[in-house]
Design a protein around this motif. Structure first.
Motif, PDB file in Angstrom:
ATOM      1  N   MET A   1       0.730  -1.112   0.069  1.00  0.00           N
ATOM      2  CA  MET A   1       0.153  -0.025   0.047  1.00  0.00           C
ATOM      3  C   MET A   1       0.992   1.320  -0.048  1.00  0.00           C
ATOM      4  O   MET A   1       1.699   1.394   0.955  1.00  0.00           O
ATOM      5  N   LYS A   2       0.719   2.012  -0.967  1.00  0.00           N
ATOM      6  CA  LYS A   2       1.362   3.437  -1.116  1.00  0.00           C
ATOM      7  C   LYS A   2       0.848   4.501  -0.698  1.00  0.00           C
ATOM      8  O   LYS A   2      -0.478   4.652  -0.726  1.00  0.00           O
ATOM      9  N   ASP A   3       1.502   5.242   0.172  1.00  0.00           N
ATOM     10  CA  ASP A   3       0.926   6.469   0.557  1.00  0.00           C
ATOM     11  C   ASP A   3       1.013   7.689  -0.697  1.00  0.00           C
ATOM     12  O   ASP A   3       2.003   7.610  -1.379  1.00  0.00           O
ATOM     13  N   ILE A   4      -0.158   8.344  -0.755  1.00  0.00           N
ATOM     14  CA  ILE A   4      -0.209   9.337  -1.937  1.00  0.00           C
ATOM     15  C   ILE A   4      -0.477  10.607  -1.331  1.00  0.00           C
ATOM     16  O   ILE A   4      -1.097  10.901  -0.256  1.00  0.00           O
ATOM     17  N   LYS A   5       0.454  11.628  -1.598  1.00  0.00           N
ATOM     18  CA  LYS A   5       0.642  12.975  -1.272  1.00  0.00           C
ATOM     19  C   LYS A   5      -0.569  13.714  -1.818  1.00  0.00           C
ATOM     20  O   LYS A   5      -0.688  13.961  -2.776  1.00  0.00           O
ATOM     21  N   ILE A   6      -1.447  14.076  -0.713  1.00  0.00           N
ATOM     22  CA  ILE A   6      -2.814  14.986  -1.190  1.00  0.00           C
ATOM     23  C   ILE A   6      -2.285  16.214  -1.945  1.00  0.00           C
ATOM     24  O   ILE A   6      -2.803  16.697  -2.913  1.00  0.00           O
ATOM     25  N   SER A   7      -1.094  16.900  -1.461  1.00  0.00           N
ATOM     26  CA  SER A   7      -0.833  18.104  -2.246  1.00  0.00           C
ATOM     27  C   SER A   7      -0.159  18.028  -3.571  1.00  0.00           C
ATOM     28  O   SER A   7      -0.034  19.070  -4.458  1.00  0.00           O
ATOM     29  N   SER A   8       0.157  16.932  -3.884  1.00  0.00           N
ATOM     30  CA  SER A   8       0.741  16.496  -5.321  1.00  0.00           C
ATOM     31  C   SER A   8      -0.089  16.885  -6.449  1.00  0.00           C
ATOM     32  O   SER A   8      -1.140  16.588  -6.463  1.00  0.00           O
ATOM     33  N   GLU A   9       0.319  17.707  -7.216  1.00  0.00           N
ATOM     34  CA  GLU A   9      -0.496  17.918  -8.570  1.00  0.00           C
ATOM     35  C   GLU A   9      -0.560  16.594  -9.333  1.00  0.00           C
ATOM     36  O   GLU A   9      -1.556  16.793 -10.207  1.00  0.00           O
ATOM     37  N   LYS A  10       0.055  15.497  -9.016  1.00  0.00           N
ATOM     38  CA  LYS A  10      -0.066  14.360  -9.981  1.00  0.00           C
ATOM     39  C   LYS A  10      -0.835  13.300  -9.081  1.00  0.00           C
ATOM     40  O   LYS A  10      -0.895  12.251  -9.508  1.00  0.00           O
ATOM     41  N   MET A  11      -1.512  13.685  -8.118  1.00  0.00           N
ATOM     42  CA  MET A  11      -2.353  12.953  -7.269  1.00  0.00           C
ATOM     43  C   MET A  11      -3.146  12.270  -7.879  1.00  0.00           C
ATOM     44  O   MET A  11      -3.468  10.859  -7.923  1.00  0.00           O
ATOM     45  N   TRP A  12      -3.896  12.803  -9.057  1.00  0.00           N
ATOM     46  CA  TRP A  12      -5.012  12.117  -9.694  1.00  0.00           C
ATOM     47  C   TRP A  12      -4.452  11.018 -10.496  1.00  0.00           C
ATOM     48  O   TRP A  12      -5.085  10.052 -10.358  1.00  0.00           O
ATOM     49  N   TYR A  13      -3.328  11.391 -11.183  1.00  0.00           N
ATOM     50  CA  TYR A  13      -2.752  10.285 -11.989  1.00  0.00           C
ATOM     51  C   TYR A  13      -2.240   9.201 -11.106  1.00  0.00           C
ATOM     52  O   TYR A  13      -2.488   8.064 -11.573  1.00  0.00           O
ATOM     53  N   ASP A  14      -1.878   9.338  -9.989  1.00  0.00           N
ATOM     54  CA  ASP A  14      -1.158   8.424  -9.013  1.00  0.00           C
ATOM     55  C   ASP A  14      -2.529   7.233  -8.678  1.00  0.00           C
ATOM     56  O   ASP A  14      -2.129   6.377  -8.742  1.00  0.00           O
ATOM     57  N   ILE A  15      -3.580   8.140  -8.371  1.00  0.00           N
ATOM     58  CA  ILE A  15      -4.793   7.332  -8.141  1.00  0.00           C
ATOM     59  C   ILE A  15      -5.319   6.600  -9.353  1.00  0.00           C
ATOM     60  O   ILE A  15      -5.459   5.335  -9.415  1.00  0.00           O
ATOM     61  N   ASN A  16      -5.344   7.310 -10.313  1.00  0.00           N
ATOM     62  CA  ASN A  16      -5.994   6.664 -11.552  1.00  0.00           C
ATOM     63  C   ASN A  16      -5.014   5.558 -12.227  1.00  0.00           C
ATOM     64  O   ASN A  16      -5.613   4.445 -12.410  1.00  0.00           O
ATOM     65  N   ASP A  17      -3.758   5.637 -12.235  1.00  0.00           N
ATOM     66  CA  ASP A  17      -2.795   4.588 -12.550  1.00  0.00           C
ATOM     67  C   ASP A  17      -3.082   3.373 -11.826  1.00  0.00           C
ATOM     68  O   ASP A  17      -2.830   2.279 -12.550  1.00  0.00           O
ATOM     69  N   VAL A  18      -3.337   3.224 -10.596  1.00  0.00           N
ATOM     70  CA  VAL A  18      -3.356   2.080  -9.729  1.00  0.00           C
ATOM     71  C   VAL A  18      -4.664   1.581  -9.609  1.00  0.00           C
ATOM     72  O   VAL A  18      -5.088   0.386  -9.434  1.00  0.00           O
ATOM     73  N   HIS A  19      -5.911   2.629  -9.137  1.00  0.00           N
ATOM     74  CA  HIS A  19      -7.231   2.292  -8.983  1.00  0.00           C
ATOM     75  C   HIS A  19      -8.021   2.528  -9.969  1.00  0.00           C
ATOM     76  O   HIS A  19      -9.279   1.963  -9.881  1.00  0.00           O
ATOM     77  N   GLY A  20      -7.887   3.091 -10.965  1.00  0.00           N
ATOM     78  CA  GLY A  20      -9.197   3.623 -11.861  1.00  0.00           C
ATOM     79  C   GLY A  20     -10.197   4.140 -11.327  1.00  0.00           C
ATOM     80  O   GLY A  20     -10.066   4.925 -10.463  1.00  0.00           O
ATOM     81  N   GLN A  21     -11.378   3.897 -11.560  1.00  0.00           N
ATOM     82  CA  GLN A  21     -12.577   4.190 -11.273  1.00  0.00           C
ATOM     83  C   GLN A  21     -13.098   3.273  -9.768  1.00  0.00           C
ATOM     84  O   GLN A  21     -14.239   3.404  -9.272  1.00  0.00           O
ATOM     85  N   SER A  22     -12.232   2.426  -9.086  1.00  0.00           N
ATOM     86  CA  SER A  22     -12.560   1.646  -8.110  1.00  0.00           C
ATOM     87  C   SER A  22     -12.860   2.626  -7.088  1.00  0.00           C
ATOM     88  O   SER A  22     -11.976   3.653  -7.042  1.00  0.00           O
ATOM     89  N   GLY A  23     -13.052   1.867  -5.988  1.00  0.00           N
ATOM     90  CA  GLY A  23     -13.225   2.372  -4.581  1.00  0.00           C
ATOM     91  C   GLY A  23     -12.723   1.597  -3.463  1.00  0.00           C
ATOM     92  O   GLY A  23     -12.347   0.513  -3.613  1.00  0.00           O
ATOM     93  N   GLY A  24     -13.118   2.069  -2.331  1.00  0.00           N
ATOM     94  CA  GLY A  24     -12.840   1.406  -1.024  1.00  0.00           C
ATOM     95  C   GLY A  24     -12.521   2.259  -0.093  1.00  0.00           C
ATOM     96  O   GLY A  24     -13.580   3.122   0.435  1.00  0.00           O
ATOM     97  N   VAL A  25     -11.612   1.895   0.831  1.00  0.00           N
ATOM     98  CA  VAL A  25     -11.398   2.949   1.956  1.00  0.00           C
ATOM     99  C   VAL A  25     -10.205   3.649   2.013  1.00  0.00           C
ATOM    100  O   VAL A  25      -9.141   3.095   1.278  1.00  0.00           O
TER     101      VAL A  25
END
Length: 136
Positions: A1-25
């Protein structure tokens, strides 16, 4: 499990690359400049992992976007309870600076169930919910 920095401008890409449209906790924590979690004193002990908030998301991209906007000093949004609580107390924003906030995403087909389990485990261990959660 990787921590994703909230303030990063590439946060969206980091989430999309790994999780796409999925959800969870998702789990919000603050890391120190050296990268380790900032421990938080709780009623029944110290949370060495530094959990500030535990939430659920049907889509990480959508819900974490709301979280980011509500916490960011550049936005004035009350669309997420965690951000409202975070911004409402200046000492909290100073102790846990925006630039050091991270989310950890855990995919799940049953986000409500997993969130409930994590919150129950946290409360059983520390005698209270994470500091930015509230009783539903």
């Amino acid at each position: 499990m990787k921590d994703i920095k909230i303030s990063s401008e590439k946060m969206w890409y980091d989430i999309n690359d790994v999780h796409g449209q999925s959800g969870g906790v998702y789990i919000l924590r603050c890391l120190s400049e050296s990268g380790g979690p900032i421990p938080i004193n709780r009623l029944l002990g110290t949370d060495e992992s530094g959990v500030l908030y535990i939430g659920k998301a049907n889509s990480f991209l959508n819900r974490v976007a709301e979280l980011k906007k509500s916490i960011s000093p550049d936005y004035n949004s009350g669309s997420h309870e965690c951000g409202s609580r975070y911004k409402s107390h200046r000492a909290i924003t100073q102790a846990f600076p925006y630039k050091f906030l991270y989310v950890n995403l855990i995919e799940s087909e049953e986000p409500r169930k997993v969130e409930s389990e994590l919150l129950n485990d946290y409360e059983n261990k520390y005698g209270e919910l994470p500091p930015l959660n509230r009783i539903s």
